[in-house]
Design a protein around this motif. Structure first.
Motif, mmCIF file in Angstrom:
data_model
loop_
_atom_site.group_PDB
_atom_site.id
_atom_site.type_symbol
_atom_site.label_atom_id
_atom_site.label_comp_id
_atom_site.label_asym_id
_atom_site.label_seq_id
_atom_site.Cartn_x
_atom_site.Cartn_y
_atom_site.Cartn_z
ATOM 1 N N LYS A 134 40.736 2.311 -30.365
ATOM 2 C CA LYS A 134 41.212 3.148 -29.271
ATOM 3 C C LYS A 134 40.263 2.998 -28.215
ATOM 4 O O LYS A 134 40.631 2.856 -26.696
ATOM 5 C CB LYS A 134 41.543 4.892 -29.415
ATOM 6 N N LEU A 135 38.968 3.200 -28.032
ATOM 7 C CA LEU A 135 37.962 3.259 -27.184
ATOM 8 C C LEU A 135 38.011 1.729 -26.684
ATOM 9 O O LEU A 135 37.538 1.814 -25.349
ATOM 10 C CB LEU A 135 36.414 3.478 -27.828
ATOM 11 N N LEU A 136 38.187 0.723 -27.232
ATOM 12 C CA LEU A 136 38.049 -0.584 -26.511
ATOM 13 C C LEU A 136 39.019 -0.705 -25.595
ATOM 14 O O LEU A 136 38.714 -1.474 -24.551
ATOM 15 C CB LEU A 136 38.636 -1.711 -27.947
ATOM 16 N N THR A 137 40.231 -0.015 -25.499
ATOM 17 C CA THR A 137 41.117 -0.409 -24.487
ATOM 18 C C THR A 137 41.438 1.125 -23.699
ATOM 19 O O THR A 137 42.155 1.084 -22.611
ATOM 20 C CB THR A 137 42.532 -0.519 -25.092
ATOM 21 N N LEU A 138 40.547 2.036 -24.083
ATOM 22 C CA LEU A 138 40.792 3.330 -23.305
ATOM 23 C C LEU A 138 40.337 3.161 -21.732
ATOM 24 O O LEU A 138 39.382 2.777 -21.615
ATOM 25 C CB LEU A 138 39.755 4.561 -23.902
ATOM 26 N N LYS A 139 41.206 3.704 -20.901
ATOM 27 C CA LYS A 139 41.003 3.621 -19.432
ATOM 28 C C LYS A 139 40.934 5.361 -19.238
ATOM 29 O O LYS A 139 41.382 6.367 -19.822
ATOM 30 C CB LYS A 139 42.183 3.172 -18.635
ATOM 31 N N ILE A 140 39.945 5.553 -18.003
ATOM 32 C CA ILE A 140 39.766 7.021 -17.545
ATOM 33 C C ILE A 140 40.154 6.719 -16.040
ATOM 34 O O ILE A 140 39.728 5.957 -15.450
ATOM 35 C CB ILE A 140 38.482 7.642 -18.016
ATOM 36 N N PRO A 141 40.672 8.332 -15.467
ATOM 37 C CA PRO A 141 40.761 8.090 -14.145
ATOM 38 C C PRO A 141 39.380 8.565 -13.490
ATOM 39 O O PRO A 141 38.794 9.215 -13.968
ATOM 40 C CB PRO A 141 42.086 9.318 -14.097
ATOM 41 N N PRO A 180 33.023 -0.237 -20.354
ATOM 42 C CA PRO A 180 31.808 -0.847 -19.704
ATOM 43 C C PRO A 180 31.253 0.339 -18.853
ATOM 44 O O PRO A 180 30.042 0.285 -18.549
ATOM 45 C CB PRO A 180 32.673 -1.684 -18.676
ATOM 46 N N LEU A 181 31.711 1.291 -18.671
ATOM 47 C CA LEU A 181 31.176 2.495 -17.774
ATOM 48 C C LEU A 181 30.120 3.129 -18.970
ATOM 49 O O LEU A 181 28.848 3.578 -18.423
ATOM 50 C CB LEU A 181 32.021 3.545 -17.213
ATOM 51 N N THR A 233 29.119 -7.539 -13.693
ATOM 52 C CA THR A 233 28.030 -6.607 -13.612
ATOM 53 C C THR A 233 28.405 -5.370 -12.938
ATOM 54 O O THR A 233 27.782 -4.405 -13.067
ATOM 55 C CB THR A 233 26.834 -7.341 -12.885
ATOM 56 N N ASP A 234 29.595 -5.407 -12.403
ATOM 57 C CA ASP A 234 30.099 -4.294 -11.843
ATOM 58 C C ASP A 234 31.127 -3.559 -12.692
ATOM 59 O O ASP A 234 32.207 -4.023 -12.802
ATOM 60 C CB ASP A 234 30.929 -4.529 -10.388
ATOM 61 N N ALA A 235 30.709 -2.532 -13.309
ATOM 62 C CA ALA A 235 31.765 -1.813 -14.529
ATOM 63 C C ALA A 235 33.006 -1.194 -13.949
ATOM 64 O O ALA A 235 33.788 -0.990 -14.456
ATOM 65 C CB ALA A 235 30.737 -0.872 -15.093
ATOM 66 N N LEU A 236 32.857 -1.030 -12.524
ATOM 67 C CA LEU A 236 34.262 -0.655 -11.862
ATOM 68 C C LEU A 236 35.288 -1.530 -11.317
ATOM 69 O O LEU A 236 36.197 -1.260 -11.032
ATOM 70 C CB LEU A 236 33.761 0.179 -10.555
ATOM 71 N N PRO A 248 27.697 -8.331 -21.853
ATOM 72 C CA PRO A 248 27.209 -6.886 -22.280
ATOM 73 C C PRO A 248 26.160 -6.716 -23.061
ATOM 74 O O PRO A 248 25.307 -5.789 -22.779
ATOM 75 C CB PRO A 248 28.788 -6.102 -22.658
ATOM 76 N N LEU A 249 25.802 -7.524 -24.243
ATOM 77 C CA LEU A 249 24.810 -7.268 -25.086
ATOM 78 C C LEU A 249 23.582 -7.574 -24.344
ATOM 79 O O LEU A 249 22.475 -7.096 -24.721
ATOM 80 C CB LEU A 249 24.983 -8.307 -26.285
ATOM 81 N N SER A 250 23.538 -8.398 -23.384
ATOM 82 C CA SER A 250 22.250 -8.826 -22.751
ATOM 83 C C SER A 250 21.556 -7.573 -21.994
ATOM 84 O O SER A 250 20.328 -7.538 -21.929
ATOM 85 C CB SER A 250 22.364 -9.864 -21.645
#
Length: 426
Positions: A134-141, A180-181, A233-236, A248-250
């Motif tokens: 779920k967390l892999l595809t979760l989106k938040i407003p 990513p956030l 590099t911009d999580a948004l 992302p691992l870097s």
């Protein structure tokens, strides 16, 4: 006593905050695993089928809502859920999308006073693979606003311990990927306390337990791919394949030497789990100056330069002759006499296991030989006191010292190892 405690449960949703707080204070101690009365939180469970009765549903709902309450109540509610979430019966309802959105939003909002407890709870519930999916595809407003410290406001974070910012009315709300956030918050939160104790911080929490969330995510192949797929590099940004992409691992690799055991332990585990993905070995080990893609993907990004982050915790104060010194990555050359090895034996073993996994490809073995891996583990073996770690080092040395030929030309190396010696995702 049990009947008296059961009578407190309805007061968790009392209109009077003092009543809610008093009821929760008296119940909190019984949420611990070793409590004699912990069963009251599972009283209506039928045949192991989960929390299904109306009373169970109300209890879960009440504790979720209390996480949004005033400080003392929210603190105890988070602690209660952390204790109870070790049970699948509780982990499943805590993984409902609406609560995940709140939990992630709360962690991301810098003023959230209890962000570290929320991160600990997220760590517990992501032990379930279904929650990781779920967390892999979760989106938040979120509402974007450059005047804010992190340039966005996660709207679902609003609660008694996470006040909203002052924003112009009717600002547009957009949905963005949560993971990513979270990674960005984890990286920036490492800088929240200056060496002198300066409290002028961007965030209220250190978020060290997010490393355990990432470790849980990396157990599954789909979770590993998040860390091994180039992203902006911009999580948004909504464009995940922009020109300034990175793995992302870097961003996590530098924390293998972090002073907090929880933070570095989670990242060491992510690294090891990602090393199970053999096609990624070239990208994992290549330097940042080289653009590398991970087959079958054709997306290129700078190499992750993983080897120094693994070898540095394994290095001690020993001096090397000039020939061996020149093999080492620059960060491992001429280490001070005060240099110490990773003090945690579990993490030392995890580092060695990661090196063993990197040896399952011929390219990986040759890279490790050419860049001082043997020299570091050889000196480590001289002082290692844990038998299991010493045995793993000997296996590693055997792989690094072997001659390569036609029989090792393929990408994998088969070894005769017992079940106890096999490396598993953790």
């Amino acid at each position: 006593m049990e009947s008296q405690l059961l009578q407190l449960l309805p007061f968790l949703h009392d209109r009077n905050p003092q009543v809610r707080q008093l009821a929760l204070e008296n119940l909190l101690g019984h949420t611990a695993t070793d409590s004699s009365y912990r069963s009251i939180f599972f009283a209506d469970r039928k045949g192991g089928g989960g929390l299904q009765s109306q009373k169970d549903i109300e209890l879960v709902r009440d504790l979720k809502l209390l996480c949004r309450d005033h400080l003392a109540i929210a603190h105890d509610a988070f602690r209660a859920l952390i204790n109870l979430s070790d049970s699948p019966e509780w982990a499943n309802p805590l993984s409902e999308t609406s609560f995940l959105v709140f939990l992630v939003s709360y962690i991301l909002h810098p003023p959230s006073v209890l962000a570290d407890l929320a991160a600990m709870l997220l760590s517990n519930i992501t032990a379930q693979q279904s929650t990781c999916a779920k967390l892999l595809t979760l989106k938040i407003p979120v509402i974007l606003d450059e005047s804010l410290k992190i340039c966005f406001y996660p709207t679902q974070s609003r609660s008694g311990t996470s006040p909203p910012p002052s924003l112009p009315p009717n600002k547009e709300v957009m949905e963005v990927l949560a993971l990513p956030l979270l990674l960005d918050a984890f990286v920036t939160s490492a800088k929240i306390r200056a060496p002198g104790g300066d409290q002028a911080a961007i965030r209220k929490g250190e978020l060290n337990f997010l490393s355990s969330v990432f470790a849980n995510m990396s157990v599954t192949p789909s979770g590993r791919l998040f860390f091994l797929t180039p992203r902006s590099t911009d999580a948004l940004t909504l464009n995940t394949h922009s020109a300034n992409a990175e793995y992302p691992l870097s961003r996590l690799v530098p924390f293998t030497e972090h002073p907090d055991t929880i933070r570095r332990g989670g990242i060491v585990t992510v690294i090891k789990n990602c090393a199970f993905h053999a096609p990624a070995h070239r990208a994992l080990l290549s330097s940042e100056d080289e653009e590398v893609a991970i087959p079958p993907s054709e997306l290129y990004a700078p190499g992750i330069n993983l080897l120094p982050a693994i070898l540095l915790p394994l290095a001690g104060p020993e001096e090397f002759d000039i020939e061996d010194q020149e093999k080492l990555p620059p960060v491992l050359q001429f280490l001070p006499s005060t240099k110490t090895r990773e003090p945690d034996s579990v993490l030392r073993l995890t580092h060695i296991e990661a090196l063993l996994l990197l040896c399952t490809t011929r390219w990986g073995r040759e890279f490790l030989r050419e860049n001082g891996a043997y020299e570091i583990v050889r000196t480590m073996h001289e002082t290692e006191q844990i038998d299991k770690i010493s045995e793993h080092i000997e296996r590693l040395v055997n792989l690094l010292m072997r001659d390569e030929g036609n029989d090792t030309e393929d990408n994998t190396v088969e070894e005769n190892v017992s079940e106890d010696e096999r490396i598993e995702e953790v």
